[in-house]
Design a protein around this motif. Structure first.
Motif, mmCIF file in Angstrom:
data_model
loop_
_atom_site.group_PDB
_atom_site.id
_atom_site.type_symbol
_atom_site.label_atom_id
_atom_site.label_comp_id
_atom_site.label_asym_id
_atom_site.label_seq_id
_atom_site.Cartn_x
_atom_site.Cartn_y
_atom_site.Cartn_z
ATOM 1 N N THR A 138 -8.800 18.575 2.804
ATOM 2 C CA THR A 138 -7.207 19.592 3.969
ATOM 3 C C THR A 138 -5.833 18.181 3.774
ATOM 4 O OG1 THR A 138 -7.522 18.481 5.942
ATOM 5 C CG2 THR A 138 -8.854 20.497 5.067
ATOM 6 N N THR A 139 -4.427 19.546 3.876
ATOM 7 C CA THR A 139 -3.606 18.656 3.996
ATOM 8 C C THR A 139 -3.438 18.542 5.126
ATOM 9 O OG1 THR A 139 -2.504 21.036 3.804
ATOM 10 C CG2 THR A 139 -3.214 19.586 2.208
ATOM 11 N N ASN A 140 -4.667 18.679 6.902
ATOM 12 C CA ASN A 140 -4.203 18.280 7.891
ATOM 13 C C ASN A 140 -3.765 17.309 8.580
ATOM 14 O OD1 ASN A 140 -5.533 20.632 8.551
ATOM 15 N ND2 ASN A 140 -7.477 19.948 8.850
ATOM 16 N N HIS A 146 4.460 17.155 10.281
ATOM 17 C CA HIS A 146 4.915 17.969 9.927
ATOM 18 C C HIS A 146 5.706 18.775 11.440
ATOM 19 C CE1 HIS A 146 4.818 18.037 5.449
ATOM 20 N NE2 HIS A 146 5.733 17.121 5.237
ATOM 21 N N GLN A 147 4.313 18.698 11.862
ATOM 22 C CA GLN A 147 4.216 19.693 13.147
ATOM 23 C C GLN A 147 4.935 18.896 14.449
ATOM 24 O OE1 GLN A 147 0.715 20.749 14.377
ATOM 25 N NE2 GLN A 147 0.588 22.426 13.959
ATOM 26 N N GLU A 148 5.291 17.294 13.837
ATOM 27 C CA GLU A 148 5.842 16.537 14.929
ATOM 28 C C GLU A 148 7.083 16.171 14.624
ATOM 29 O OE1 GLU A 148 5.939 13.365 17.918
ATOM 30 O OE2 GLU A 148 5.023 15.135 17.729
ATOM 31 N N SER A 153 13.018 17.002 16.261
ATOM 32 C CA SER A 153 13.642 17.662 15.914
ATOM 33 C C SER A 153 14.503 18.984 16.428
ATOM 34 C CB SER A 153 13.894 17.694 14.231
ATOM 35 O OG SER A 153 13.345 19.251 13.678
ATOM 36 N N LYS A 154 13.664 19.411 16.999
ATOM 37 C CA LYS A 154 14.296 20.533 17.818
ATOM 38 C C LYS A 154 15.180 21.221 18.857
ATOM 39 C CE LYS A 154 11.575 24.763 19.287
ATOM 40 N NZ LYS A 154 10.802 25.906 19.798
ATOM 41 N N PRO A 155 15.599 19.999 19.937
ATOM 42 C CA PRO A 155 16.447 19.185 19.840
ATOM 43 C C PRO A 155 17.772 19.704 19.241
ATOM 44 C CG PRO A 155 14.506 17.899 21.021
ATOM 45 C CD PRO A 155 14.556 18.406 19.988
ATOM 46 N N ARG A 167 18.354 10.330 8.621
ATOM 47 C CA ARG A 167 18.002 9.302 9.559
ATOM 48 C C ARG A 167 17.529 9.678 10.578
ATOM 49 N NH1 ARG A 167 23.707 8.744 8.177
ATOM 50 N NH2 ARG A 167 24.031 10.542 10.507
ATOM 51 N N LEU A 168 17.072 10.405 11.532
ATOM 52 C CA LEU A 168 16.258 11.200 12.311
ATOM 53 C C LEU A 168 14.645 10.921 11.729
ATOM 54 C CD1 LEU A 168 15.033 11.678 15.281
ATOM 55 C CD2 LEU A 168 15.891 13.943 14.738
ATOM 56 N N PHE A 169 14.648 11.410 10.342
ATOM 57 C CA PHE A 169 12.811 11.725 10.298
ATOM 58 C C PHE A 169 12.320 10.053 9.726
ATOM 59 C CE2 PHE A 169 13.270 16.809 8.882
ATOM 60 C CZ PHE A 169 12.801 16.684 10.875
ATOM 61 N N GLY A 170 12.923 9.778 9.314
ATOM 62 C CA GLY A 170 13.226 8.494 8.623
ATOM 63 C C GLY A 170 12.612 7.593 9.534
#
Length: 196
Positions: A138-140, A146-148, A153-155, A167-170
């Protein structure tokens, strides 16, 4: 972690740039790709890594299969798929054929869909060592990551430009990569090559 890149959507062009970039940077010796059934990523993998086996994520397939059947048949479908994925190699295709035969009369369209699509979920059993199959089917791991990324990044709500997003995701992905390399190994690769 091999790469992080921004892209506008999931078209073949976006995925081709990403996968082609991995190849250009030297990614070789790939023995299995695992993804959902997204046409963009599948086309990019065929373009840049033709001949490398592809595994359709069993979790995503299970969700797709439930969309194909009436509610009263969902349990039957789930049990049959789980049974097929747990069987020994020689019986997997026989189990799939039994399910197709069982559904041929009441749900002929579903039977045809299963016979065409379900074999894509069995690649891992022919390619990966037994010890790795459970994690590679699976790709779990990627979905959880991705969920994390979305949660953290929601804020921010809106990134001013692609570089700020990178920069943030990296930084987050570097942290995860270090965890995977040191303490929380997702797969312990102790065999030199993939095998049956």
């Amino acid at each position: 972690m091999l790469a992080v890149e921004t892209g506008w959507g999931e078209s073949k062009a976006v995925w081709s740039r990403f996968v082609g970039g991995l190849k250009k940077r030297g990614l070789s010796g790939v023995q299995l790709f695992v993804s959902d059934n997204h046409p963009g990523i599948k086309a990019a993998l065929r373009e840049h890594y033709s001949g490398v086996p592809w595994q359709r994520c069993q979790y995503h397939f299970r969700q797709n299969a439930l969309d194909q059947v009436p509610k009263k048949r969902e349990d039957q479908m789930l049990q049959a798929l789980e049974h097929m994925w747990r069987k020994e190699n020689s019986y997997r295709k026989a189990t799939l054929e039994e399910l197709v035969d069982e559904l041929a009369d009441p749900l002929p369209d579903v039977a045809v869909w299963l016979s065409e699509q379900a074999p894509q979920t069995l690649t891992v059993f022919q390619v990966a060592p037994k010890a790795h199959r459970r994690r590679m089917r699976t790709t779990n791991a990627v979905e959880r990551l991705h969920q994390e990324l979305k949660r953290r990044s929601k804020p921010v709500r809106i990134f001013p430009n692609p570089d700020s997003c990178l920069r943030l995701f990296g930084a987050m992905l570097k942290e995860q990569h270090e965890d995977w390399i040191t303490s929380q190994r997702y797969l312990k690769i102790h065999q030199p090559a993939m095998a049956k």
